[in-house]
Design an enzyme around this catalytic site. Structure first.
Site, mmCIF file in Angstrom:
data_model
loop_
_atom_site.group_PDB
_atom_site.id
_atom_site.type_symbol
_atom_site.label_atom_id
_atom_site.label_comp_id
_atom_site.label_asym_id
_atom_site.label_seq_id
_atom_site.Cartn_x
_atom_site.Cartn_y
_atom_site.Cartn_z
ATOM 1 N N GLU A 140 -2.364 2.116 50.424
ATOM 2 C CA GLU A 140 -1.319 3.101 50.732
ATOM 3 C C GLU A 140 -0.831 2.956 52.177
ATOM 4 O OE1 GLU A 140 0.295 5.098 48.889
ATOM 5 O OE2 GLU A 140 0.993 6.770 50.091
ATOM 6 N N THR A 161 16.764 4.791 44.042
ATOM 7 C CA THR A 161 15.468 4.536 44.673
ATOM 8 C C THR A 161 14.298 4.788 43.726
ATOM 9 O OG1 THR A 161 14.262 4.783 46.765
ATOM 10 C CG2 THR A 161 15.064 6.815 45.703
#
Ligand code: NAG
Ligand code: NAG
Ligand code: NAG
Ligand code: NAG
Ligand code: NAG
Ligand code: NAG
Ligand code: NAG
Length: 515
Positions: free
Chosen positions: A376, A506
């Site tokens: 992440e 997106t």
């Protein structure tokens, strides 16, 4: 057995169809003489994963927002309007799966977008729900018009988008026109806090499309007015490098409150949409192209950063004013693909090359971990390497600062653009490595789950959460890398020559370009 499915190819204006870019000598723009190689076996494996997770969701969670695949339960993080269902629709359509598509199409007319007890994010609602429905409408009035069992399903997509747009519109009712992001429908109030660059700058595609499809220009006007504050940022100090902006914005004045940014979460898709609006309509959005070029050139000049232990890699630093911090995250992994797309659309070979270099670096974030999945968050500041990662940093060029993986798509998304631009099978192989690793580590119970540690055996445990963007993005981009590449066979164009027919929002929902 694999069957021929729909092709969505997206890249490229007529000036710059792109292929191949494998090496410098080949860095030129020419129309591909051969279709890109597809890979039906791998494509069918991606379809299997999509179906497995859809079936788990449909059995244990539908019509709630998302599945908890370990406990076979569900939750509603997106206002209980069925986020996973709406997010899965355009992927089901591209995979030509009429059973799943019709399950979702039958459900959408039943959603009440005017009511919810929980806070509404203008940004998340726009990219997932509005984007998902408008994209489905574009696909169903075009290449896959044969899928819906009932005509009303298609008109409902517009009715429901309008209903949602109307319900959200009061967000823009501020002195500046810059919207609030957090809304409480129940008492029609807002959370009075600054908005952000990405959350303001990632509305314009969906709201413009809604206006163009309905003829109600107000929707576009609202998003465009907000965008003007981003295109002409004040104060000057909030733009430490030309085109690169701060993050928090005062909704009363439209002024930026800081000069903090990068290509990471909170800023990311503002830059993405500058380019994509130009693809959507070059006439209306040429100023956004100009701002994109400023930002891209500044990024190359000022944010490029090479880890001391692997100087051949290029990551993107973040900034606070002109001070750089050497850390990034999975979310920013879309940047490689975005630069590649920009290079093709704008005829900028240097952008394509730069994008491919970013793709190489983010590939390392996957390739070097125990699971083969990227973390992440990560850093590469040689002065801040955690003691227990000295060797890892030495080998890999980065160290891990947040080891989770939440089923994010960005690295596979960039492989998609790299493959479309170059035709180089290496990117199919990288996407396959990533997909196999994700499948091996995150598949559990009735679906796919977030995991705690990409650098631990079995991912270090499950978060028991299947994000809706697993359906919208990971499955779609992975499928499109292996599925049919030749638009003339597949039905849904999308040419790698001539003007792009589709542009992805997106959340990876393809929107038909204007005109
Ligand atoms: C889509 O699926 C239908 C069957 O559901 C099939 O008849 C059709 O040929 C498929 N189309 C493509 C382009 O694969
Ligand atoms: C509106 O509802 C929200 C969420 O329940 C609450 O936090 C807020 O205080 C309410 N505002 C007013 C003015 O009632
Ligand atoms: C935003 O600007 C207004 C008007 O100048 C001011 O009253 C308010 O305090 C500002 N808000 C923030 C969060 O800076
Ligand atoms: C890392 O990349 C190499 C070379 O492409 C490949 O052989 C290997 O399987 C990759 N490992 C992982 C975990 O993706
Ligand atoms: C990194 O690796 C090189 C050799 O590959 C070695 O000389 C150097 O000492 C290592 N540095 C650290 C901090 O381990
Ligand atoms: C995913 O895992 C399942 C078994 O857990 C396996 O049958 C399937 O082939 C795997 N798919 C991929 C793409 O690795
Ligand atoms: C959840 O569902 C899957 C698939 O139906 C099943 O294999 C698994 O045992 C179930 N888990 C629990 C905790 O019931």
């Amino acid at each position: 057995m694999f069957k021929r499915n729909i092709v969505i190819s997206v890249l490229v204006l007529s000036a710059a169809p792109g292929y191949p870019y494998q090496n410098d000598a080949n860095l030129q723009y020419k129309r591909p003489s051969e279709p890109l190689p597809d890979d039906p076996e791998r494509a069918s494996k991606v379809i299997d994963a999509f179906k497995l997770s859809w079936e788990g969701y449909y059995k244990y969670a539908f019509p709630n927002d998302e599945l908890h695949p370990v406990s076979n339960s569900s939750s509603n993080s997106r206002n209980a309007w069925g986020a996973s269902a709406v997010d899965a629709l355009s992927t089901a359509l591209i995979m030509n799966d009429s059973v799943i598509a019709n399950q979702i199409l039958a459900y959408i007319p039943t959603i009440d977008f005017t009511k919810t007890e929980t806070p509404v994010s203008l940004f998340e609602t726009t990219i997932r729900y509005l984007g998902g429905m408008l994209s489905a409408y574009d696909l169903l009035t075009g290449p896959v018009a044969y899928i819906p069992a009932k005509k009303e399903y298609v008109t409902a997509l517009i009715t429901q988008s309008t209903s949602l747009g109307n319900a959200l519109s009061y967000a823009f009712d501020t002195p500046s026109g810059v919207p609030y992001n957090t809304l409480f429908f129940a008492n029609r109030t807002v959370e009075d806090s600054p908005n952000g660059l990405a959350t303001v700058g990632t509305l314009i595609l969906e709201w413009t499309r809604l206006a163009d499809l309905t003829g109600i220009k107000t929707y576009a006007a609202l998003a465009n007015r907000a965008e003007t504050y981003l295109l002409n940022p004040h104060p000057a100090s909030s733009s430490p490098f030309p085109g690169l902006l701060g993050r928090n914005i005062n909704v009363t004045t439209g002024e930026f409150l800081d000069a903090v940014g990068g290509w990471t979460g909170g800023s990311d898709s503002y830059y993405e949409y500058l380019l994509k609006m130009y693809i959507y309509d070059p006439d209306r959005f040429s100023l956004l192209r100009d701002r994109y070029i400023l930002a891209a050139d500044s990024t190359i000049a000022h944010l490029s950063s090479h880890p001391a232990s692997r100087p051949e890699l290029t990551f993107l630093a973040q900034y606070d004013g002109t001070h750089l911090t050497l850390k990034s995250e999975h979310l920013a992994g879309f940047a490689g693909g975005n630069f590649i797309l920009a290079g093709q659309v704008l005829g900028r070979t240097d952008y394509v090359k730069y994008g491919l270099a970013l793709v190489d670096a983010w590939h390392e974030t996957y390739n070097r971990t125990l699971t083969g999945i990227g973390p992440e968050e990560f850093g590469w500041d040689a002065n801040q390497v955690p003691e227990d990662q000295v060797d890892f940093f030495n080998r890999s060029g980065f160290y891990i600062t947040n080891a989770q993986y939440n089923l994010r798509p960005e690295v596979i998304e960039s492989y998609f653009y790299a493959f479309r631009a170059t035709g180089d099978r290496k990117y199919q192989d990288w996407a396959w490595d990533a997909f196999v690793a994700i499948n091996a580590t995150t598949q559990v119970g009735s679906g796919y789950s977030s995991i705690r540690d990409v650098n631990a055996e079995k991912g270090g445990g499950y978060g028991d959460f299947q994000e809706s963007f697993w359906f919208a993005e990971v499955c779609k981009y992975a499928y499109m890398i292996f599925g049919p590449q030749d638009s003339s066979e597949g039905g849904v164009n999308v040419g790698r020559g001539g003007r792009d027919t589709w542009v992805f929002n997106t959340e990876a929902h393809p929107v038909r370009v204007w005109g």
